[in-house]
Design a protein around this motif. Structure first.
Motif, PDB file in Angstrom:
ATOM      1  N   PHE A 158      68.776  -0.911 -38.934  1.00  0.00           N
ATOM      2  CA  PHE A 158      67.939  -0.385 -37.855  1.00  0.00           C
ATOM      3  C   PHE A 158      68.653  -0.787 -36.577  1.00  0.00           C
ATOM      4  O   PHE A 158      68.808  -1.989 -36.319  1.00  0.00           O
ATOM      5  N   LYS A 169      70.901  -3.922 -36.509  1.00  0.00           N
ATOM      6  CA  LYS A 169      70.454  -4.984 -37.434  1.00  0.00           C
ATOM      7  C   LYS A 169      70.570  -4.519 -38.892  1.00  0.00           C
ATOM      8  O   LYS A 169      69.952  -3.509 -39.284  1.00  0.00           O
ATOM      9  N   VAL A 190      69.481  -4.658 -42.461  1.00  0.00           N
ATOM     10  CA  VAL A 190      68.281  -5.168 -43.145  1.00  0.00           C
ATOM     11  C   VAL A 190      68.404  -5.096 -44.672  1.00  0.00           C
ATOM     12  O   VAL A 190      67.703  -5.815 -45.380  1.00  0.00           O
ATOM     13  N   LYS A 199      60.491 -12.992 -49.960  1.00  0.00           N
ATOM     14  CA  LYS A 199      59.668 -13.375 -48.799  1.00  0.00           C
ATOM     15  C   LYS A 199      59.322 -12.155 -47.957  1.00  0.00           C
ATOM     16  O   LYS A 199      59.983 -11.113 -48.071  1.00  0.00           O
ATOM     17  N   GLY A 200      58.341 -12.322 -47.071  1.00  0.00           N
ATOM     18  CA  GLY A 200      58.007 -11.259 -46.130  1.00  0.00           C
ATOM     19  C   GLY A 200      59.238 -10.864 -45.332  1.00  0.00           C
ATOM     20  O   GLY A 200      59.998 -11.728 -44.891  1.00  0.00           O
ATOM     21  N   GLY A 201      59.462  -9.549 -45.173  1.00  0.00           N
ATOM     22  CA  GLY A 201      60.608  -9.079 -44.390  1.00  0.00           C
ATOM     23  C   GLY A 201      61.911  -9.037 -45.165  1.00  0.00           C
ATOM     24  O   GLY A 201      62.966  -8.703 -44.604  1.00  0.00           O
ATOM     25  N   ALA A 202      61.867  -9.370 -46.474  1.00  0.00           N
ATOM     26  CA  ALA A 202      63.111  -9.409 -47.266  1.00  0.00           C
ATOM     27  C   ALA A 202      63.720  -8.022 -47.462  1.00  0.00           C
ATOM     28  O   ALA A 202      64.928  -7.878 -47.617  1.00  0.00           O
ATOM     29  N   GLY A 203      62.867  -6.995 -47.503  1.00  0.00           N
ATOM     30  CA  GLY A 203      63.379  -5.632 -47.681  1.00  0.00           C
ATOM     31  C   GLY A 203      62.775  -4.882 -48.860  1.00  0.00           C
ATOM     32  O   GLY A 203      63.237  -3.798 -49.219  1.00  0.00           O
ATOM     33  N   LYS A 204      61.693  -5.413 -49.444  1.00  0.00           N
ATOM     34  CA  LYS A 204      61.109  -4.812 -50.650  1.00  0.00           C
ATOM     35  C   LYS A 204      60.557  -3.412 -50.393  1.00  0.00           C
ATOM     36  O   LYS A 204      60.819  -2.475 -51.141  1.00  0.00           O
ATOM     37  N   SER A 205      59.756  -3.283 -49.326  1.00  0.00           N
ATOM     38  CA  SER A 205      59.145  -1.969 -49.045  1.00  0.00           C
ATOM     39  C   SER A 205      60.221  -0.927 -48.744  1.00  0.00           C
ATOM     40  O   SER A 205      60.103   0.231 -49.162  1.00  0.00           O
ATOM     41  N   LEU A 206      61.258  -1.347 -48.047  1.00  0.00           N
ATOM     42  CA  LEU A 206      62.332  -0.393 -47.720  1.00  0.00           C
ATOM     43  C   LEU A 206      62.968   0.131 -49.010  1.00  0.00           C
ATOM     44  O   LEU A 206      63.254   1.319 -49.129  1.00  0.00           O
ATOM     45  N   GLN A 257      51.775   0.031 -49.337  1.00  0.00           N
ATOM     46  CA  GLN A 257      51.321  -1.297 -48.905  1.00  0.00           C
ATOM     47  C   GLN A 257      50.148  -1.181 -47.926  1.00  0.00           C
ATOM     48  O   GLN A 257      49.222  -1.978 -47.946  1.00  0.00           O
ATOM     49  N   HIS A 314      53.209 -10.759 -54.402  1.00  0.00           N
ATOM     50  CA  HIS A 314      53.489 -12.198 -54.269  1.00  0.00           C
ATOM     51  C   HIS A 314      52.731 -12.978 -55.346  1.00  0.00           C
ATOM     52  O   HIS A 314      52.764 -14.201 -55.354  1.00  0.00           O
TER      53      HIS A 314
HETATM   54  N1  LIG Z   1      60.929   1.052 -38.866  1.00  0.00           N
HETATM   55  C1  LIG Z   1      61.567  -0.117 -38.731  1.00  0.00           C
HETATM   56  N2  LIG Z   1      62.268  -0.387 -37.593  1.00  0.00           N
HETATM   57  C2  LIG Z   1      62.946  -1.557 -37.463  1.00  0.00           C
HETATM   58  N3  LIG Z   1      62.965  -2.523 -38.406  1.00  0.00           N
HETATM   59  C3  LIG Z   1      62.275  -2.307 -39.540  1.00  0.00           C
HETATM   60  C4  LIG Z   1      61.551  -1.090 -39.770  1.00  0.00           C
HETATM   61  N4  LIG Z   1      60.972  -1.154 -40.997  1.00  0.00           N
HETATM   62  C5  LIG Z   1      61.323  -2.353 -41.511  1.00  0.00           C
HETATM   63  N5  LIG Z   1      62.100  -3.047 -40.650  1.00  0.00           N
HETATM   64  C6  LIG Z   1      62.683  -4.369 -40.875  1.00  0.00           C
HETATM   65  O1  LIG Z   1      63.340  -4.377 -42.132  1.00  0.00           O
HETATM   66  C7  LIG Z   1      63.150  -5.626 -42.801  1.00  0.00           C
HETATM   67  C8  LIG Z   1      62.575  -5.376 -44.187  1.00  0.00           C
HETATM   68  O2  LIG Z   1      61.279  -4.817 -44.057  1.00  0.00           O
HETATM   69  P1  LIG Z   1      60.326  -4.549 -45.315  1.00  0.00           P
HETATM   70  O3  LIG Z   1      59.122  -3.849 -44.785  1.00  0.00           O
HETATM   71  O4  LIG Z   1      61.095  -3.868 -46.392  1.00  0.00           O
HETATM   72  O5  LIG Z   1      59.972  -6.041 -45.783  1.00  0.00           O
HETATM   73  P2  LIG Z   1      59.097  -6.492 -47.040  1.00  0.00           P
HETATM   74  O6  LIG Z   1      59.986  -7.266 -47.953  1.00  0.00           O
HETATM   75  O7  LIG Z   1      58.394  -5.321 -47.608  1.00  0.00           O
HETATM   76  O8  LIG Z   1      58.067  -7.527 -46.351  1.00  0.00           O
HETATM   77  P3  LIG Z   1      56.485  -7.808 -46.684  1.00  0.00           P
HETATM   78  O9  LIG Z   1      56.445  -8.696 -47.906  1.00  0.00           O
HETATM   79  O10 LIG Z   1      56.008  -8.506 -45.466  1.00  0.00           O
HETATM   80  O11 LIG Z   1      55.822  -6.485 -46.901  1.00  0.00           O
HETATM   81  C9  LIG Z   1      62.268  -6.463 -41.883  1.00  0.00           C
HETATM   82  O12 LIG Z   1      63.128  -7.307 -41.136  1.00  0.00           O
HETATM   83  C10 LIG Z   1      61.618  -5.450 -40.972  1.00  0.00           C
HETATM   84  O13 LIG Z   1      61.352  -6.010 -39.699  1.00  0.00           O
END
Ligand SMILES: Nc1ncnc2c1ncn2[C@@H]1O[C@H](COP(=O)(O)OP(=O)(O)OP(=O)(O)O)[C@@H](O)[C@H]1O
Ligand SMILES: [Mg+2]
Length: 247
Positions: free
Chosen positions: A14, A17, A19, A38-45, A88, A198
């Motif tokens: 992004f 950055k 990710v 962990k939160g923000g690790a990248g799972k949802s992406l 989510q 989690h």
């Molecule tokens: N649209 C976006 N613009 C910028 N950064 C993003 C965007 N979507 C996600 N990110 C970043 O990408 C990284 C991974 O996000 P993701 O949502 O995949 O985390 P996650 O593992 O699902 O976290 P959680 O357990 O909190 O749901 C994070 O650092 C987040 O800030």
């Protein structure tokens, strides 16, 4: 046997950055994979990239043998008919009733309204919500919304089920109920499942394998038992903390 999902060298940025970095794994038909981190690790992406909702900066994603990172919108539309997604953030349509939300994928796929309603009611019964069919989403509790999402994800009998934190913020009874439903669905449909959560203890019962994501990279891919014994403290520490949180 060919894998149902193959992810190769997936990277995403992004702006500047990074990710996700060099994510790679395979998943075979009928497997149930826990995607943890962990939160923000990248799972949802990762889940969004598997169903083509988000295109990676680089790398390849094959689902049902089709390369989807560069696929056309038309072929993604066809592909998504075979994928159930529990988002989510629920992503229910506020302007549609519960039953209209659940039958939405069927109507979109061209099924007539009567048959779509019949099948959607069947799915609502499966999640114990047939009484809520005519309610509006904003009149439901958090757990009820999650169950509606699950019903909507299951209504087209998907070959692939992607569940993104389907029990976040729910009470233990509803949590257990949702995990049980996911397990039953996997068995009934012989579906392949990726489950982000989690709830390490529940995941361990449902999934034979886990992929631990840390800072956008795959830190571990293997069984929970192997993970617990892993010499990398980040892996064993993550799992042991998750397990001890249950007692
Ligand atoms: N649209 C976006 N613009 C910028 N950064 C993003 C965007 N979507 C996600 N990110 C970043 O990408 C990284 C991974 O996000 P993701 O949502 O995949 O985390 P996650 O593992 O699902 O976290 P959680 O357990 O909190 O749901 C994070 O650092 C987040 O800030
Ligand atoms: Mg997430």
């Amino acid at each position: 046997m060919e894998p149902l999902i193959r992810v190769e060298d997936l990277c995403h940025r992004f702006d500047s950055k990074l990710v996700l970095s060099q994510i790679g794994f395979e998943l075979f038909q009928g497997e149930c994979l826990a995607l943890v981190g962990k939160g923000g690790a990248g799972k949802s992406l990762i889940l969004k990239m598997i169903c083509g909702l988000l295109r990676p900066s680089s790398g390849r994603v094959y689902v049902f043998d089709q390369e989807i990172a560069h696929a056309s919108e038309a072929s993604l539309f066809a592909l998504r008919k075979q994928i159930g997604f529990v988002f989510q953030n629920n992503a229910l349509f506020d302007a549609l009733t519960v039953i209209e939300n659940v039958k939405f994928p069927l109507i979109r796929a061209g099924l007539n309204d009567g048959e779509a309603t019949r099948q959607a009611l069947g799915c609502l019964a499966q999640v114990g919500l047939e009484q809520a069919a005519s309610k509006w989403p904003n009149a439901l509790s958090g757990g009820m919304k999650k169950r509606v999402c699950l019903a909507r994800a299951l209504v087209s009998k998907p070959k692939l089920l992607l569940c993104d934190d389907p029990t976040a913020g729910l009470d233990p009874v509803t949590t257990q109920r949702i995990f049980r439903l996911i397990g039953e669905t996997q068995r009934q449909l012989s579906a392949t499942v990726i489950l982000v959560s989690h709830e390490i203890s529940a995941l361990r019962q449902l999934c034979e394998r886990m992929l631990l994501i840390d800072g956008g990279q795959v830190l571990f891919d293997g069984s929970f038992e192997q993970g617990r014994l892993c010499s990398d403290d980040r892996v064993s520490g993550f799992l042991n903390r998750g397990m001890s949180a249950c007692f």
